[in-house]
Design an enzyme around this catalytic site. Structure first.
Site, PDB file in Angstrom:
ATOM      1  N   HIS A   1       0.851  -1.200   0.000  1.00 45.30           N
ATOM      2  CA  HIS A   1       0.000   0.000   0.000  1.00 45.30           C
ATOM      3  C   HIS A   1       0.887   1.251   0.000  1.00 45.30           C
TER       4      HIS A   1
ATOM      5  N   ASP B   1       6.508  20.772 -27.145  1.00 48.36           N
ATOM      6  CA  ASP B   1       6.451  19.444 -26.522  1.00 48.36           C
ATOM      7  C   ASP B   1       7.512  19.411 -25.434  1.00 48.36           C
TER       8      ASP B   1
ATOM      9  N   TRP C   1       7.173   0.073   3.799  1.00 50.58           N
ATOM     10  CA  TRP C   1       7.638   0.762   2.583  1.00 50.58           C
ATOM     11  C   TRP C   1       9.033   1.315   2.797  1.00 50.58           C
TER      12      TRP C   1
ATOM     13  N   SER D   1      13.337   5.416 -14.137  1.00 53.36           N
ATOM     14  CA  SER D   1      12.240   6.125 -14.770  1.00 53.36           C
ATOM     15  C   SER D   1      12.122   7.551 -14.235  1.00 53.36           C
ATOM     16  N   SER D   2      12.190   7.700 -12.910  1.00 60.49           N
ATOM     17  CA  SER D   2      12.045   9.032 -12.324  1.00 60.49           C
ATOM     18  C   SER D   2      13.176   9.947 -12.737  1.00 60.49           C
TER      19      SER D   2
ATOM     20  N   HIS E   1      13.331  11.505   3.023  1.00 61.33           N
ATOM     21  CA  HIS E   1      12.722  12.762   3.410  1.00 61.33           C
ATOM     22  C   HIS E   1      12.493  13.685   2.213  1.00 61.33           C
TER      23      HIS E   1
ATOM     24  N   GLU F   1      11.964  12.810  -0.591  1.00 62.33           N
ATOM     25  CA  GLU F   1      10.879  12.160  -1.311  1.00 62.33           C
ATOM     26  C   GLU F   1       9.508  12.688  -0.883  1.00 62.33           C
TER      27      GLU F   1
ATOM     28  N   TYR G   1       8.775  15.596   0.145  1.00 59.93           N
ATOM     29  CA  TYR G   1       8.575  16.918  -0.443  1.00 59.93           C
ATOM     30  C   TYR G   1       8.415  16.821  -1.944  1.00 59.93           C
TER      31      TYR G   1
ATOM     32  N   SER H   1      -1.422  26.631  -6.010  1.00 58.99           N
ATOM     33  CA  SER H   1      -1.060  28.027  -6.270  1.00 58.99           C
ATOM     34  C   SER H   1      -1.565  28.501  -7.628  1.00 58.99           C
TER      35      SER H   1
ATOM     36  N   HIS I   1      15.256  12.930  11.298  1.00 58.19           N
ATOM     37  CA  HIS I   1      14.098  13.062  12.186  1.00 58.19           C
ATOM     38  C   HIS I   1      13.192  11.829  12.123  1.00 58.19           C
ATOM     39  N   HIS I   2      13.466  10.941  11.182  1.00 56.34           N
ATOM     40  CA  HIS I   2      12.725   9.679  11.160  1.00 56.34           C
ATOM     41  C   HIS I   2      13.399   8.639  12.050  1.00 56.34           C
TER      42      HIS I   2
ATOM     43  N   THR J   1       7.205  26.906   4.951  1.00 53.98           N
ATOM     44  CA  THR J   1       5.862  26.374   4.707  1.00 53.98           C
ATOM     45  C   THR J   1       4.809  27.357   5.196  1.00 53.98           C
TER      46      THR J   1
ATOM     47  N   LYS K   1       4.114  29.849   2.675  1.00 48.07           N
ATOM     48  CA  LYS K   1       3.186  29.360   1.646  1.00 48.07           C
ATOM     49  C   LYS K   1       1.744  29.478   2.114  1.00 48.07           C
TER      50      LYS K   1
ATOM     51  N   ARG L   1       2.024   1.499  15.009  1.00 47.98           N
ATOM     52  CA  ARG L   1       1.627   1.298  13.622  1.00 47.98           C
ATOM     53  C   ARG L   1       2.113  -0.070  13.152  1.00 47.98           C
TER      54      ARG L   1
HETATM   55  C1  HEA Z   1       1.084   8.172  -0.675  1.00 44.85           C
HETATM   56  C2  HEA Z   1      -0.101   8.279  -0.471  1.00 44.85           C
HETATM   57  C3  HEA Z   1      -1.026   7.480   0.378  1.00 44.85           C
HETATM   58  C4  HEA Z   1      -2.382   7.470   0.188  1.00 44.85           C
HETATM   59  C5  HEA Z   1      -3.164   8.192  -0.886  1.00 44.85           C
HETATM   60  C6  HEA Z   1      -2.925   6.622   1.218  1.00 44.85           C
HETATM   61  C7  HEA Z   1      -4.286   6.374   1.352  1.00 44.85           C
HETATM   62  C8  HEA Z   1      -4.839   5.614   2.388  1.00 44.85           C
HETATM   63  N1  HEA Z   1      -4.167   4.996   3.401  1.00 44.85           N
HETATM   64 FE1  HEA Z   1      -2.178   4.901   3.600  1.00 44.85          FE
HETATM   65  N2  HEA Z   1      -0.153   4.806   3.814  1.00 44.85           N
HETATM   66  C9  HEA Z   1       0.777   5.441   3.054  1.00 44.85           C
HETATM   67  C10 HEA Z   1       0.528   6.322   2.014  1.00 44.85           C
HETATM   68  C11 HEA Z   1      -0.747   6.610   1.512  1.00 44.85           C
HETATM   69  N3  HEA Z   1      -1.907   6.111   2.012  1.00 44.85           N
HETATM   70  C12 HEA Z   1       2.098   5.105   3.479  1.00 44.85           C
HETATM   71  C13 HEA Z   1       3.418   5.596   2.887  1.00 44.85           C
HETATM   72  C14 HEA Z   1       1.940   4.217   4.553  1.00 44.85           C
HETATM   73  C15 HEA Z   1       3.035   3.568   5.408  1.00 44.85           C
HETATM   74  C16 HEA Z   1       3.272   2.174   4.974  1.00 44.85           C
HETATM   75  C17 HEA Z   1       4.204   1.492   5.913  1.00 44.85           C
HETATM   76  O1  HEA Z   1       3.972   1.530   7.141  1.00 44.85           O
HETATM   77  O2  HEA Z   1       5.179   0.923   5.430  1.00 44.85           O
HETATM   78  C18 HEA Z   1       0.508   4.058   4.748  1.00 44.85           C
HETATM   79  C19 HEA Z   1      -0.048   3.281   5.758  1.00 44.85           C
HETATM   80  C20 HEA Z   1      -1.405   3.222   6.036  1.00 44.85           C
HETATM   81  C21 HEA Z   1      -1.973   2.648   7.205  1.00 44.85           C
HETATM   82  C22 HEA Z   1      -1.184   2.066   8.371  1.00 44.85           C
HETATM   83  C23 HEA Z   1      -0.940   0.634   8.161  1.00 44.85           C
HETATM   84  C24 HEA Z   1      -0.116   0.067   9.266  1.00 44.85           C
HETATM   85  O3  HEA Z   1       0.626   0.797   9.923  1.00 44.85           O
HETATM   86  O4  HEA Z   1      -0.223  -1.143   9.450  1.00 44.85           O
HETATM   87  C25 HEA Z   1      -3.338   2.755   7.112  1.00 44.85           C
HETATM   88  C26 HEA Z   1      -4.293   2.284   8.109  1.00 44.85           C
HETATM   89  O5  HEA Z   1      -5.330   2.774   8.239  1.00 44.85           O
HETATM   90  C27 HEA Z   1      -3.599   3.407   5.849  1.00 44.85           C
HETATM   91  C28 HEA Z   1      -4.862   3.706   5.352  1.00 44.85           C
HETATM   92  C29 HEA Z   1      -5.099   4.410   4.194  1.00 44.85           C
HETATM   93  C30 HEA Z   1      -6.418   4.639   3.671  1.00 44.85           C
HETATM   94  C31 HEA Z   1      -7.695   4.127   4.259  1.00 44.85           C
HETATM   95  C32 HEA Z   1      -6.253   5.393   2.540  1.00 44.85           C
HETATM   96  C33 HEA Z   1      -7.344   5.908   1.653  1.00 44.85           C
HETATM   97  O6  HEA Z   1      -7.158   7.267   1.396  1.00 44.85           O
HETATM   98  C34 HEA Z   1      -7.410   5.138   0.392  1.00 44.85           C
HETATM   99  C35 HEA Z   1      -8.609   5.510  -0.385  1.00 44.85           C
HETATM  100  C36 HEA Z   1      -8.945   4.441  -1.376  1.00 44.85           C
HETATM  101  C37 HEA Z   1      -8.991   4.614  -2.656  1.00 44.85           C
HETATM  102  C38 HEA Z   1      -8.769   5.925  -3.237  1.00 44.85           C
HETATM  103  C39 HEA Z   1      -9.244   3.521  -3.607  1.00 44.85           C
HETATM  104  C40 HEA Z   1     -10.681   3.244  -3.763  1.00 44.85           C
HETATM  105  C41 HEA Z   1     -10.853   1.936  -4.416  1.00 44.85           C
HETATM  106  C42 HEA Z   1     -11.890   1.177  -4.213  1.00 44.85           C
HETATM  107  C43 HEA Z   1     -12.970   1.508  -3.282  1.00 44.85           C
HETATM  108  C44 HEA Z   1     -11.950  -0.068  -4.924  1.00 44.85           C
HETATM  109  C45 HEA Z   1     -12.254  -1.170  -4.013  1.00 44.85           C
HETATM  110  C46 HEA Z   1     -11.936  -2.392  -4.691  1.00 44.85           C
HETATM  111  C47 HEA Z   1     -11.859  -3.566  -4.093  1.00 44.85           C
HETATM  112  C48 HEA Z   1     -12.089  -3.720  -2.642  1.00 44.85           C
HETATM  113  C49 HEA Z   1     -11.524  -4.749  -4.914  1.00 44.85           C
HETATM  114  N4  HEA Z   1      -2.401   3.682   5.218  1.00 44.85           N
HETATM  115  C1  HEA Z   2       3.740  15.074   1.656  1.00 42.86           C
HETATM  116  C2  HEA Z   2       4.434  14.518   2.558  1.00 42.86           C
HETATM  117  C3  HEA Z   2       4.914  15.106   3.836  1.00 42.86           C
HETATM  118  C4  HEA Z   2       5.051  16.424   4.238  1.00 42.86           C
HETATM  119  C5  HEA Z   2       4.767  17.673   3.476  1.00 42.86           C
HETATM  120  C6  HEA Z   2       5.563  16.373   5.573  1.00 42.86           C
HETATM  121  C7  HEA Z   2       5.852  17.511   6.328  1.00 42.86           C
HETATM  122  C8  HEA Z   2       6.520  17.492   7.544  1.00 42.86           C
HETATM  123  N1  HEA Z   2       6.852  16.375   8.278  1.00 42.86           N
HETATM  124 FE1  HEA Z   2       6.397  14.467   7.777  1.00 42.86          FE
HETATM  125  N2  HEA Z   2       6.226  12.549   7.174  1.00 42.86           N
HETATM  126  C9  HEA Z   2       5.741  12.114   5.974  1.00 42.86           C
HETATM  127  C10 HEA Z   2       5.306  12.910   4.931  1.00 42.86           C
HETATM  128  C11 HEA Z   2       5.329  14.294   4.942  1.00 42.86           C
HETATM  129  N3  HEA Z   2       5.712  15.069   5.986  1.00 42.86           N
HETATM  130  C12 HEA Z   2       5.717  10.673   5.912  1.00 42.86           C
HETATM  131  C13 HEA Z   2       5.250   9.813   4.744  1.00 42.86           C
HETATM  132  C14 HEA Z   2       6.207  10.235   7.143  1.00 42.86           C
HETATM  133  C15 HEA Z   2       6.321   8.811   7.662  1.00 42.86           C
HETATM  134  C16 HEA Z   2       7.339   7.988   7.007  1.00 42.86           C
HETATM  135  C17 HEA Z   2       7.317   6.610   7.586  1.00 42.86           C
HETATM  136  O1  HEA Z   2       7.915   6.407   8.653  1.00 42.86           O
HETATM  137  O2  HEA Z   2       6.669   5.720   6.994  1.00 42.86           O
HETATM  138  C18 HEA Z   2       6.536  11.431   7.896  1.00 42.86           C
HETATM  139  C19 HEA Z   2       7.099  11.407   9.165  1.00 42.86           C
HETATM  140  C20 HEA Z   2       7.589  12.529   9.807  1.00 42.86           C
HETATM  141  C21 HEA Z   2       8.434  12.475  10.961  1.00 42.86           C
HETATM  142  C22 HEA Z   2       8.949  11.207  11.651  1.00 42.86           C
HETATM  143  C23 HEA Z   2       8.005  10.756  12.687  1.00 42.86           C
HETATM  144  C24 HEA Z   2       8.413   9.473  13.296  1.00 42.86           C
HETATM  145  O3  HEA Z   2       8.483   8.466  12.588  1.00 42.86           O
HETATM  146  O4  HEA Z   2       8.656   9.473  14.506  1.00 42.86           O
HETATM  147  C25 HEA Z   2       8.708  13.779  11.317  1.00 42.86           C
HETATM  148  C26 HEA Z   2       9.553  14.179  12.458  1.00 42.86           C
HETATM  149  O5  HEA Z   2      10.069  15.209  12.517  1.00 42.86           O
HETATM  150  C27 HEA Z   2       8.036  14.613  10.348  1.00 42.86           C
HETATM  151  C28 HEA Z   2       8.074  16.008  10.350  1.00 42.86           C
HETATM  152  C29 HEA Z   2       7.525  16.813   9.357  1.00 42.86           C
HETATM  153  C30 HEA Z   2       7.613  18.264   9.364  1.00 42.86           C
HETATM  154  C31 HEA Z   2       8.245  19.123  10.415  1.00 42.86           C
HETATM  155  C32 HEA Z   2       6.975  18.689   8.221  1.00 42.86           C
HETATM  156  C33 HEA Z   2       6.857  20.127   7.762  1.00 42.86           C
HETATM  157  O6  HEA Z   2       7.176  20.256   6.413  1.00 42.86           O
HETATM  158  C34 HEA Z   2       5.478  20.682   8.001  1.00 42.86           C
HETATM  159  C35 HEA Z   2       5.474  22.182   7.881  1.00 42.86           C
HETATM  160  C36 HEA Z   2       4.089  22.768   7.903  1.00 42.86           C
HETATM  161  C37 HEA Z   2       3.508  23.417   8.920  1.00 42.86           C
HETATM  162  C38 HEA Z   2       4.178  23.598  10.233  1.00 42.86           C
HETATM  163  C39 HEA Z   2       2.097  23.960   8.804  1.00 42.86           C
HETATM  164  C40 HEA Z   2       1.975  25.320   8.181  1.00 42.86           C
HETATM  165  C41 HEA Z   2       2.595  26.387   8.966  1.00 42.86           C
HETATM  166  C42 HEA Z   2       1.903  27.440   9.516  1.00 42.86           C
HETATM  167  C43 HEA Z   2       0.448  27.637   9.333  1.00 42.86           C
HETATM  168  C44 HEA Z   2       2.696  28.467  10.208  1.00 42.86           C
HETATM  169  C45 HEA Z   2       2.595  28.532  11.689  1.00 42.86           C
HETATM  170  C46 HEA Z   2       3.347  27.468  12.312  1.00 42.86           C
HETATM  171  C47 HEA Z   2       4.140  27.500  13.409  1.00 42.86           C
HETATM  172  C48 HEA Z   2       5.479  28.088  13.429  1.00 42.86           C
HETATM  173  C49 HEA Z   2       3.711  26.858  14.640  1.00 42.86           C
HETATM  174  N4  HEA Z   2       7.360  13.830   9.452  1.00 42.86           N
HETATM  175 CU    CU Z   3      10.804  13.543   6.932  1.00 37.80          CU
END
Ligand code: HEA
Ligand code: HEA
Ligand code: CU
Ligand code: CUA
Lengths: 518, 293, 377
Positions: A66, A95, A136, A162-163, A246, A248, A250, A261, A295-296, A321, A324, A443
């Site tokens: 997933h 193009d 993942w 590819s990317s 990380h 990734e 962004y 925007s 930070h992860h 941020t 923005k 989790r």
């Molecule tokens: C990048 C984008 C992304 C998106 C869009 C989503 C979307 C969703 N995620 Fe995702 N999620 C991740 C990225 C994302 N996730 C990542 C990176 C992890 C961490 C993995 C890891 O721990 O390694 C994670 C982990 C994660 C967990 C934690 C699992 C765990 O820790 O064990 C859960 C649990 O609730 C969850 C739920 C969902 C749900 C309900 C949606 C919903 O928004 C999805 C909505 C569904 C659809 C848009 C499709 C609709 C299709 C149908 C309805 C067709 C049905 C057909 C059949 C049943 C045949 N996700």
């Molecule tokens: C689109 C993807 C996305 C984005 C944009 C971000 C944005 C940020 N993430 Fe997130 N992050 C993930 C995707 C993302 N993250 C994913 C997938 C994981 C889990 C990976 C995994 O383990 O599977 C993760 C996990 C993750 C962790 C690790 C947690 C853990 O495993 O223990 C941390 C820790 O620092 C973190 C921090 C942040 C911070 C500081 C931002 C900042 O960029 C956010 C900045 C934005 C704001 C703060 C809001 C707007 C600001 C204001 C309105 C101004 C006023 C604010 C103040 C000064 C208070 N993220």
């Molecule tokens: Cu990060």
């Protein structure tokens, strides 16, 4: 009127940015459904305590695939699809700079996806969960225990290849193909965000390739990168992975910022408040994203100085941020707003992404992260930024540009239903996960202690509604492609930008002679 | 932006990308299959992989052949040329980052993991309980003496010669480039030829050195952290030298056919940039892998 | 999966949709405050950051909602055309920066407290195994394994009777053998792993540290209240990552001393078993218990295996292969199969070997005595 090739060859051999963009978008949409279906399995298993639907290994495989499919299969290709369609249109180019390579970037993807999921099916016993089941983030040494690891590794290599090619193409296009007069600081923000994103991709995808190569040699050729016995360290894996990982995240959000925007000024009928500062903020976020990776890994036992450094750097990202978010709000302020469907999604984006950003900030504070880390609080955080962030922006972008692509207006009534049901159910789905995390639910577990039951049930119900609603999205899109009210070239009242000056639907070749930008 | 020489060339349909995708899929998938289920016999499970590789090579010939034909037909204006240049530059940047991952691993092992195993920082107990008696020095094959006792590869001798050879090849290549810009085709051919020869000599030395390491020093890929970083870094570099030399050979052939003009020779420059990049990586290797130990 | 199987699952699912949750509300909305000074500090810090974010959110959202309501075209709003203001940009860059400093300062203080290296009273080496914890009281020469309690283990099986989880004592959060530590004493943890990375987490102590193979990570806690505290492994470690809980009993010093004493006595008693001779039936009975606790996680209770885990029914090793080879495999492990030499006594190993060679129709008739296991080590 056939100014373009037809039949299967049109799609297999195409060098047209619009066709390739379309294929990217359909590929991403397919992957969204596959990844989404896996999420439904996860939520079904977590609907109540105890094991009901799948076995633990299968559950882990669902979580893993997933995450991987959503990240590499859905969000990233969707963004590349937008880049393919829109960048040449928006900068007045005929193009992409390297059209054949563009096709190659796309066609590698389906093969990579097959290699990623194929191990699920070999050996016949599907329910046993033979696919990758190590998250993942594929941490060593757990991933090293997986006997079919090599398929996974080469799938990642192909994805990276590819990317990288896709990004080279986008950079070359933006830097080299702009219409006369389109200076860098006149480029639409979407183009700017992709320029910076492409740079991030070129810088970090090879590092990902490097780390999976190390895994391959550790497993099959006896090297010791991640093995203490030989002088290596499992934590080395995490450093290299997150150096990629990380940036990734962004990579997945910057183009989303770009889309939003574009949309907000259109429907606020007011130019973006601070164009230049938006550009600088994007660059600042990209720069900072390279220096915060650990930070992860706050719980791996880094020296205190390291933890402090990574905390300071991480919370700094809130500053650009914030710029923005404030700029979007200031653009709406004293505007003359209307709430067409793309605008609705963009407004929801600003609200909900900000919530996800705030929890990100909380996670960045080291001592507290000791409690949050690897709980559902993190899951809630990243779904707010990824689903209500990246995915919502993608949906907004589809609604915004679909009329330009097809020449038809989509079904507005249905699309409003799509929006409202999604926006409400997505909060039912992910908001309770904050509470679960704070209450101590780890989790990546297939089963949980009884006190977590209620919130999991609420979350699962939200998930089924949210997932089901996306079927409506599919229907709306197909309906719009098939027909609908004809739209003008401008589509949206007073929309600004070169893409609105070409006919709707956009002809196969646009800007054959470059327009001049004042 | 210049559109003086006609519009930007947009290619028609091309089957090469799809052929390339299939080739890569078979080459990597087949290799993965062989790794997992064992490489039986001479070909055995590797057959699919080799077929894939052949398809990729076929694709490269076909694709580049098309590009060369189009280029010779004058279809590319200067803007297309710029696209190619940018493409190559950013591609080389991605290669730099690939090496950075491995240099980073070397740095981490030398400065963090190995000292920690020896008890540095907050790892006193790591050493005392798990690896008693292990002394952190570089090079090392780790607390478990993985791969058995070995000898270190000295920096003087072949590696030093190889450094000189590669640096010289950079000079001969630059000389060839100047000749090309001055329109002196025979000097170009000679310069390229010398560069290729130096590249081949480098590779032969490298192969010899590996043989020496395996047979005489008991220094292998499996020799813990040292063997790992030594062979992975020099190995990937060697592979890049091979690719670079192949490019140069193609350029040599094209130069002999008179494909390049003083103004129009992007392919040559791309190969040259690549070669210089490979050169610079070697300097890093020489310093961090061979010298500073 | 057969059709009837699926229907059954759907029935269970929909039944639960209608019925109220199986557990009565025992849920928390916020982080636990815990029972150590550090956990309290972390809780306070969490509150601080959360409120800062909440207030910042309210401010931003208020402006936005105001604008959404008042600056809409349908209300006749005409778009102002202002944009770009250096002053505004600077202001809204500097304010967040100041807020961040306000967060970073106390956070730094708490972190430095956590990294306090001063002397401890009890040192426990914690080793993660797939999927159980080994505890080694380093000053006491006392070492044992702690795995998921049997009742939880039974209830968590796929398609187990749903009522079992309600009956189980602290479903999924209970172990067969908890660790015991004295109250108000600093307990030092030396964390490591035998296979993959695990993480030892007890929320009430605010300790979450990774257990990494080949390295030792340190952590510590000083519990200020007696009681039983529960936690879980917090790093994905494979199939049964969700099933390796942690239970810590914090007791008065005197009770702790007594516990240490009785544990040592029990170990001395078990050592005697190595030279005993058991009957076939005794070994089969004991073997079944050992098998259920240690082997069924992978090879399944009925020996059928699945996925990467080989079935043992008719397996060569467990039938026609030599007994010695069978014993060796259990003692030293193979591939993903962990070595059990350190965690099972000679008697246990002999018993489980006997069991495997005779259960599920393997019927070799072999009887393996502890001395054979001892010899195979
Ligand atoms: C990048 C984008 C992304 C998106 C869009 C989503 C979307 C969703 N995620 Fe995702 N999620 C991740 C990225 C994302 N996730 C990542 C990176 C992890 C961490 C993995 C890891 O721990 O390694 C994670 C982990 C994660 C967990 C934690 C699992 C765990 O820790 O064990 C859960 C649990 O609730 C969850 C739920 C969902 C749900 C309900 C949606 C919903 O928004 C999805 C909505 C569904 C659809 C848009 C499709 C609709 C299709 C149908 C309805 C067709 C049905 C057909 C059949 C049943 C045949 N996700
Ligand atoms: C689109 C993807 C996305 C984005 C944009 C971000 C944005 C940020 N993430 Fe997130 N992050 C993930 C995707 C993302 N993250 C994913 C997938 C994981 C889990 C990976 C995994 O383990 O599977 C993760 C996990 C993750 C962790 C690790 C947690 C853990 O495993 O223990 C941390 C820790 O620092 C973190 C921090 C942040 C911070 C500081 C931002 C900042 O960029 C956010 C900045 C934005 C704001 C703060 C809001 C707007 C600001 C204001 C309105 C101004 C006023 C604010 C103040 C000064 C208070 N993220
Ligand atoms: Cu990060
Ligand atoms: Cu052990 Cu998760």
């Amino acid at each position: 009127m056939s100014d373009h090739p037809t039949g299967i060859k049109r799609w297999l051999f195409t060098t047209n940015h619009k066709d390739i963009g379309t294929m990217y978008l359909w590929f991403a949409f397919t992957m969204l459904f596959i990844g989404g279906a896996m999420a439904m399995v996860i939520r079904a298993e977590l609907f109540q305590p105890g094991m009901q639907v799948v076995n633990p290994n299968f559950f882990n495989m669902m979580t893993t695939l997933h995450g991987l499919i959503m990240v590499f299969g859905a969000i990233m290709p969707a963004m590349v699809g937008f880049a393919n369609w829109q960048v040449p249109l928006m900068i007045g180019a005929p193009d992409m700079a390297l059209p054949r390579m563009n096709n190659w970037s796309f066609w590698i993807l389906p093969f990579a996806a097959i290699m990623l999921v194929a191990p699920m099916f070999i050996g016949g016993d599907f329910m046993a969960g033979q696919g990758p089941a190590f998250g993942w983030t594929f941490y060593e040494p757990l991933s090293g225990q997986y006997d079919k690891l090599a398929f996974f590794i080469f799938a990642v290599h192909l994805l990276g290849f590819s990317s990288i090619m896709g990004s080279i193409n986008i950079i070359a296009t933006i830097l080299n193909m702009r219409a006369p007069g389109m200076t860098l600081m006149k480029m639409p923000l979407f183009v700017w965000t992709w320029l910076i994103t492409a740079f991030l991709l070129i810088a970090v995808m090879p590092v990902l390739a490097g780390v999976v190569t190390m895994m391959l040699t550790d497993k099959h050729f006896g090297t010791s990168f991640f093995d203490a016995a030989g002088g290596g360290d499992p934590v080395l894996f995490q450093h290299v992975f997150w150096f990629f990982g990380h940036p990734e995240v962004y990579i997945m959000i910057l183009p989303a910022f770009g889309i939003v925007s574009q949309i907000i000024p259109t429907f606020a009928r007011k130019p973006l408040f601070g164009y230049a500062s938006m550009v600088y903020a994007t660059a600042a976020i990209a720069f900072l994203s390279f220096i915060v990776w650990a930070h992860h890994m706050f719980t791996v036992g880094m020296p205190a100085a390291g933890e402090l450094y990574f905390m300071y750097a991480t919370v700094m990202i809130a500053v650009p941020t914030a710029v923005k978010v404030f700029n979007w709000v200031a653009t709406m302020w004293k505007g003359s707003m209307t709430f067409e469907v793309p605008m609705l999604w963009s407004i929801a984006f600003v609200f909900l992404f900000t919530i996800g950003g705030f929890t990100g900030l909380m996670l960045g504070v080291v001592p507290v992260d000791f409690q949050y880390h690897d709980t559902y609080f993190v899951v809630a955080h990243f779904h707010y930024v990824l689903v209500t962030g990246s995915l919502f922006a993608i949906i907004a972008g589809v609604y915004y540009w679909l009329p330009k692509w097809t020449g038809h207006m989509f079904d507005i009534r249905l699309s409003k239903i799509h929006f409202w049901v999604s926006a409400i159910s997505v909060n039912i789905l992910f908001f309770p996960q904050h509470f679960l995390g704070l209450a101590g639910m780890p989790r990546r577990i297939p089963d949980y202690a009884l006190q977590f039951t209620e919130f999991n049930q609420i979350s699962s119900i939200g998930a089924f509604i949210f997932g089901g609603t996306q079927l409506l999205f599919l229907y709306i899109i197909i309906k719009c492609i098939k027909g609908g009210d004809k739209v003008s070239d401008e589509v949206w009242e007073d929309a600004k930008g070169l893409e609105w000056e070409v006919p709707s639907p956009a002809p196969y070749h646009t800007h054959a002679t470059p327009p001049t930008v004042k | 932006m210049s559109h003086a020489e006609g519009s930007y060339y947009l290619p028609e349909l091309s089957h090469w990308p799809l052929v390339g995708s299939i080739g890569l899929f078979l080459a990597t998938g087949g290799f993965a299959y062989a790794l997992i289920y064992g490489i039986d016999g001479a070909l055995g499970n590797m057959t699919v992989s080799y077929i894939g590789l052949a398809i990729v090579i076929f694709m490269l010939f076909g694709w580049f052949g098309t590009v060369i034909k189009e280029s010779m037909a004058g279809k590319y204006n200067s803007q297309v040329d710029t696209s190619f240049r940018m493409g190559m530059m950013w591609f080389i940047l991605s290669e730099v980052m690939f090496f950075a991952a491995f240099f980073g691993a070397l740095y981490y092992m030398r400065n963090f993991s190995v000292p920690w195993l020896g008890g540095a920082g907050n790892n006193a107990m790591t050493n005392a309980i798990l690896h008693e008696g292990f002394q952190a020095v570089w090079p090392t094959n780790g607390p478990a003496n993985v791969g058995g006792d070995y000898k270190v590869m000295p920096a003087t001798g072949l590696p030093l010669w190889n450094t000189i050879i590669l640096l010289t090849s950079g000079v001969t290549l630059t000389w060839a480039h100047h000749a090309l810009k001055a329109g002196k085709n025979s000097q170009l051919v000679l310069g390229l030829f010398l560069t290729v020869v130096l590249g081949v000599v480098f590779l032969s030395f490298q192969v010899y050195e590996y043989g020496h390491a395996y047979n005489d020093l008991n220094l292998k890929l499996t020799t813990g952290a040292y063997g790992t970083t030594f062979f992975m870094l020099t190995g990937f570099h060697g592979f890049h030298v091979f690719v670079g030399a192949t490019m140069l050979i193609v350029m040599l052939v094209r130069a002999m056919k008179g494909h390049f003009t003083a103004e129009h020779h992007f392919a040559f420059e791309a190969a040259a940039w690549y070669w210089h990049f490979v050169d610079v990586v070697w300097l890093g290797l020489f310093i961090f892998v061979y010298w500073l130990i | 999966m057969s059709a009837s199987h699926i229907t059954k699952k759907l029935a269970v699912l929909s039944g639960l949709l209608l019925a109220p949750g199986v557990a009565l509300a025992d849920y928390a909305l916020n982080m636990t405050q815990g029972v150590t000074e550090i956990s309290n500090d972390i809780y306070d810090l969490h509150q601080l950051v959360m409120w800062i974010c909440t207030i910042a959110g309210i401010l931003v959202f208020t402006v936005m909602i105001y604008s959404l309501i008042n600056h809409r075209k349908s209300k006749g709003a005409v778009a102002a055309q202002f944009h770009e203001s250096a002053t505004v940009e600077v202001v809204w860059t500097v304010i967040p920066l100041a807020v961040l400093v306000a967060i970073a300062v106390p956070a730094t203080g708490v972190l430095l407290d956590i990294e306090d290296p001063s002397k401890s009273d009890v040192t426990i080496q914690v080793t993660g195994w797939q999927w159980k914890w080994q505890y080694n009281y380093r000053d006491e020469d006392l070492s044992f394994f702690s795995s998921l309690a049997a009742d939880s283990n039974e209830a968590r099986q796929l398609d187990a009777d749903p009522s079992l989880k309600v009956k189980a004592d602290n479903y999924l959060l209970n172990v067969d053998k908890p660790i015991v530590v004295p109250v108000n004493k600093k307990v030092r943890l030396l964390l490591t792993s035998n296979d993959v990375i695990h993480a030892w987490w007890v929320p009430e102590f605010a300790v979450k540290r990774d257990a990494i193979p080949g390295y030792i990570n340190e952590s510590h806690f000083t519990a200020t209240k007696t009681g039983i505290y529960r936690g879980q492994c917090a790093e994905l470690c494979g199939k049964d990552h969700g099933f390796m809980p942690i239970v810590v009993k914090v007791v008065e010093q005197a009770e702790y001393n007594a516990w240490i004493k009785s544990e040592k006595a029990a170990i001395a008693a078990a050592a005697g078993d190595s030279n005993k001779t058991f009957t076939h039936d005794e070994l089969m009975a004991k073997g079944e218990t050992v098998y259920k606790a240690n082997c069924a996680a992978c090879h399944q209770a009925d020996g059928s295996g699945g996925g990467p885990f080989p079935g043992l029914i008719g397996s060569k090793v467990a039938t026609t292969g030599s007994i010695e080879e069978h014993l060796k495999l259990i003692i030293v492990g193979k591939g993903i199969m962990p070595p059990f030499g350190a965690q099972l006594s000679d008697a246990d190993i002999a018993a489980v070997t006997t069991y495997e060679r005779n259960a599920w129709g393997n019927n070799t008739g072999d009887t393996v005595q502890p001395v054979a296991a001892k010899a195979a080590r």
